[in-house]
Design an enzyme around this catalytic site. Structure first.
Site, short mmCIF file in Angstrom:
data_model
loop_
_atom_site.label_atom_id
_atom_site.label_comp_id
_atom_site.label_asym_id
_atom_site.label_seq_id
_atom_site.Cartn_x
_atom_site.Cartn_y
_atom_site.Cartn_z
CD GLU A 1 -2.85 -1.01 2.64
OE1 GLU A 1 -2.52 0.01 3.30
OE2 GLU A 1 -3.55 -1.87 2.71
N GLY A 2 2.18 1.15 -0.18
CA GLY A 2 2.91 2.43 0.00
C GLY A 2 3.30 2.80 1.53
#
Length: 341
Positions: free
Chosen positions: A307-308
């Protein structure tokens, strides 16, 4: 380069990589000169000082700053997920995209507390690519178009981009790409991803072996990408290329985003100099990939979410490093005696 292109042939992408600019040496020298005058012992902020230099070198700004950072999450679906290689079903892809939009994911909270923008790019999240054990993930035109789509993430004046991804089965795909690029065995590249059990791990290793075997020794990075990669990996590779050309620093997240970076590295070993690697994932092969590319991650928090999230945390440290560099007093400003006084 026109980011309005909807499909770039691989020859054009290779030419873009060949035209990569180098670091801005004047900006780098200016930051180092100021660093030497700040009210602290030389080198006492460790990697925070290196971060200020990195942003200056790749943004071309002698007083480096980040005002419009973005976490770009690329979400897609993989046919290989139906082969029992993940602990979660593919239906989670759409559900998580909706969760991002509703602000309910971990990345939403990290972006909010660090004042970082967030955008999710839906790469046909309801239409999986073919299972890479049996068919190519993309043809050349679709792969190039997806890379060009990733390039568009920089639109709107983004001055630092954090790579993020979401797609059930994508640690299998990433392991296959890394094995094809760097060699080794499936056992060395395959981990448990989202928490697959022992039987699932065996299936995952077999899938990676079969996918790489289907390449028959192919070593061209773009061919490896299109044949056994995924849309999110292609889009992130395109974004890394565009960021270098536009002098935008990039923060790479975990295992899957590193696979995208590895495609660019395989085309040009200096092609990731504008990238900071955020953290070492709990996926064991991530450290292996970083070592091969000669990269040292900023953090090691035992994370494996994607998801970063790791990139966004690192972005917070980047912002802190720049604030310290730009806002600290110099010895002259503060009337503090320097080392040689």
């Amino acid at each position: 380069m026109s980011l309005a292109e909807t499909a770039l042939p691989f020859t054009d992408i290779r030419n873009l990589v060949k035209s990569f600019p180098g670091a801005d040496e004047a900006a780098l020298a200016a930051v180092r000169a100021r660093e030497a005058q700040l009210t602290k012992p030389a080198g006492s902020l460790g990697r925070l000082e290196e971060i200020s230099e990195w942003v200056a070198a790749w943004s071309g700004n002698a007083r480096p700053k980040v005002t419009r950072p973005l976490v770009a999450i690329f979400a897609t679906a993989h046919g290989i997920a139906d082969k029992g290689v993940s602990a979660y079903p593919s239906s989670v892809n759409r559900q998580m995209v909706e969760n991002f939009a509703a602000g309910g994911a971990a990345i939403n909270q990290i972006c909010r507390i660090n004042d970082i923008g967030l955008k999710v790019f839906d790469l046909a999240v309801d239409i999986p690519t073919p299972a890479i054990t049996e068919e190519d993930a993309m043809d050349e035109a679709n792969c190039a178009a997806t890379m060009a789509y990733g390039m568009e993430a920089l639109a709107g004046g983004i001055d630092m981009v954090c790579l993020g991804e979401m797609g059930i089965g994508n640690t299998t795909v990433a392991a296959a790409v890394l094995m094809a690029l760097f060699g080794g065995t499936a056992a060395e590249w395959v981990g448990r991803g989202t928490g697959v059990d022992d039987q699932g791990l065996v299936r995952k290793q077999a899938a990676v072996e079969a996918a790489v075997a289907r390449l028959n020794g192919e070593k061209d990075p773009l061919e490896i990408l299109r044949r056994i990669g995924g849309r999110e990996i292609a889009a992130m590779a395109g974004l890394i290329i565009a960021a270098r050309l536009q002098r935008v620093p990039v923060i790479v997240d975990g295992f899957v985003t590193t696979a995208a970076a590895a495609v660019v590295y395989a085309m040009d070993p200096a092609g990731l100099d504008h990238c900071l690697f955020a953290h070492v994932s709990a996926e064991a092969a991530h450290e292996r990939a970083l070592q091969i590319m000669g990269k040292t991650a900023l953090l090691n928090l035992g994370m494996r979410l994607g998801e970063g999230t790791g990139a966004a945390l690192a972005a917070g440290l980047v912002k802190a490093a720049l604030e310290a560099h730009n806002s600290m007093a110099t010895f002259a400003d503060a009337g503090v005696s320097g080392k040689d006084a």
